[in-house]
Design a protein around this motif. Structure first.
Motif, short mmCIF file in Angstrom:
data_model
loop_
_atom_site.label_atom_id
_atom_site.label_comp_id
_atom_site.label_asym_id
_atom_site.label_seq_id
_atom_site.Cartn_x
_atom_site.Cartn_y
_atom_site.Cartn_z
N UNK A 1 -3.54 7.96 5.42
CA UNK A 1 -2.37 8.20 4.57
C UNK A 1 -2.29 7.20 3.43
N UNK A 2 -2.68 5.95 3.70
CA UNK A 2 -2.58 4.91 2.68
C UNK A 2 -3.90 4.67 1.95
N UNK A 3 -4.97 5.32 2.44
CA UNK A 3 -6.24 5.22 1.72
C UNK A 3 -6.98 3.92 1.91
N UNK A 4 -6.68 3.18 2.98
CA UNK A 4 -7.38 1.92 3.24
C UNK A 4 -7.48 1.71 4.74
N UNK B 1 0.83 -1.22 0.00
CA UNK B 1 0.00 0.00 0.00
C UNK B 1 0.86 1.26 0.00
N UNK B 2 1.98 1.24 0.73
CA UNK B 2 2.80 2.45 0.87
C UNK B 2 3.60 2.79 -0.39
N UNK B 3 3.97 1.78 -1.17
CA UNK B 3 4.74 1.96 -2.40
C UNK B 3 5.96 2.87 -2.18
N UNK B 4 6.93 2.41 -1.38
CA UNK B 4 8.12 3.24 -1.11
C UNK B 4 9.01 3.37 -2.34
N UNK B 5 9.92 4.34 -2.30
CA UNK B 5 10.84 4.62 -3.40
C UNK B 5 12.03 3.65 -3.34
N UNK B 6 12.16 2.73 -4.31
CA UNK B 6 13.27 1.76 -4.26
C UNK B 6 14.65 2.42 -4.26
#
Length: 441
Positions: free
Chosen positions: A307-310, A193-198
């Motif tokens: 923040x994560x929309x869920x 859900x957070x999809x961090x920056x690799x």
């Protein structure tokens, strides 16, 4: 069972570490390497629990929200140090037939042993404090139970531990591993859900001088070190590797030490993922949104869903926290028993030992929560991890010394390169602690 070798014999009048479980796990005779590894696997995961307890959550959330991905390098370095130290701990238990507490009692004078015991008990109380607060916070988030009542409820988990131990050590390991899988699954979901920056994650794995020059960052970094490399785990691992009924010949011990090292290394890899995931989640969710002040677990819980929309994001977070607290309770109980028996040659019923340790953690938790509320609870969590870090040298130095002595280790004495690496790690730990104390003074 084969007769004990010279390095496997305990002094007269001594009893085996965790005698009720000593050599209780039978290894398959004539089986292939993989089946034998599966029989050895388990103790590493009990050790790994201590590397992802609720105290880690407080330091990782604070570090991720305040400094983004920067402190990922501290988690990585702490984990690598932990792998080396836990390998030494397992090696000591396999080679000598003693746990670290028994080795200290056998090799040091009584005053030194008593001093080391007191310091270790302080570390266990600090760890238990983190478990108490973490579990209480999870109960509040999931069921709305007031924090003070949640702290008191944690005394009941004594009976959970006793029930698990009645089913045998292998069942206890299975319970712990199941909870670890729940925690890992929860964070896979959260990171999705957070999809961090690799790219930011990869840069965060590289150490930066700012960690040492920024006092606030250094304080959290040492808290992460204390939450990752835990002193009581060194005592724990040296004992629970002896639950396997390996032979006492030189070749058998070498195989046992090798399997135990692989087991703990794999398990600590899982611990690294979970610790890194907590910090990455805080960095991706809070730091990137400008919320660098999020340092409390319950505040993170409230902010995750919007923040994560869920909405499920917050519930999953709390479930993982509850699983973490309960898991840490199991290993804390075992460590407390091992330390008291090893240092004092004193046996108490498990329920009595657990109630004493839990009471020593509950009292300061209730006082702090009653005086300063939830904010005080999180500050106490971080402080408990710094206390653990300050106790580390008093467990690490004896461990490195004993594993380098042929009289203690026999054929499994640490080679020169391993001793050198272990002393470098010890110097880093002592140096960071000295820096922290200098800054505090």
């Amino acid at each position: 069972m084969p007769p004990p070798s010279a390095t496997d014999a305990l002094p007269q009048g001594e009893f085996r570490s965790l005698s009720e479980s000593h050599r209780s796990v039978v290894l398959p005779a004539g089986a292939g390497a993989f089946r034998r590894f599966l029989a050895f696997a388990g103790p590493g995961y009990l050790v790994a629990v201590g590397y992802m307890d609720p105290g880690n959550w407080a330091t990782d959330i604070a570090g991720g929200s305040a400094f983004g991905y920067t402190l990922l390098s501290v988690i990585l370095l702490s984990n690598l140090m932990a792998i080396v130290l836990q390998a030494l701990s397992a090696r000591l238990g396999v080679a000598s037939g003693m746990d670290l507490a028994q080795a200290c009692r056998a090799n040091y004078s009584k005053p030194v042993s008593i001093a080391l015991w007191v310091l270790c008990e302080i570390a266990i109380i600090a760890c238990d404090l983190a478990e108490v607060l973490g579990t209480a916070i999870a109960l509040k988030l999931l069921f709305g139970l007031p924090l003070t009542w949640g702290v008191l409820v944690t005394a009941v988990d004594v009976f959970l531990i006793l029930a698990l131990q009645r089913f045998g050590f292998r069942r206890l390991e299975a319970f712990v591993i199941a909870l670890l899988c729940i925690i890992a699954g929860c964070f896979v979901f959260e990171l999705f859900l957070a999809r961090p920056d690799p790219g930011a994650i990869m840069r965060g794995l590289v150490p930066t001088p700012a960690i040492l020059t920024n006092p606030a960052m250094l304080y959290i970094a040492i808290g992460i070190l204390g939450a990752t490399v835990m002193p009581h785990n060194l005592y724990l691992h040296s004992s629970i590797v002896q639950t396997r009924a390996f032979g006492t010949g030189s070749a058998d011990k070498r195989e046992a030490a090798k399997m135990a090292t692989i087991d703990s290394t794999v398990a600590l890899g899982l611990a690294f993922f979970i610790n890194a995931a907590i910090l990455i989640l805080a960095a991706a969710t809070f730091h990137t949104a400008g919320r660098t002040d999020v340092a409390e677990i319950d505040e993170a819980y409230r902010l995750l869903a919007p923040s994560l929309g869920m909405g499920a994001a917050s519930i999953v977070f709390a479930v993982a926290l509850l699983a973490s607290g309960q898991n840490s309770t199991v290993t804390g109980t075992l460590a407390g028993q091992i330390v008291m028996e090893g240092f004092l040659h004193l046996r108490l019923p498990t329920w009595a030992r657990r109630l004493v340790t839990r009471a020593l953690a509950i009292v300061p938790a209730v006082l702090v929560v009653g005086a300063s509320g939830d904010a005080g609870a999180t500050q106490l969590l971080v402080l408990s991890q710094v206390i653990l870090s300050l106790q580390l040298p008093f467990a690490v130095v004896p461990l490195v010394m004993f594993t380098g002595r042929p009289a203690v280790m026999g054929d499994l004495v640490s080679p020169a390169w391993l001793r050198g690496l272990a002393w470098v790690i010890t110097a880093i730990i002592i140096g960071l602690n000295g820096t922290l104390l200098y800054g505090m003074l």
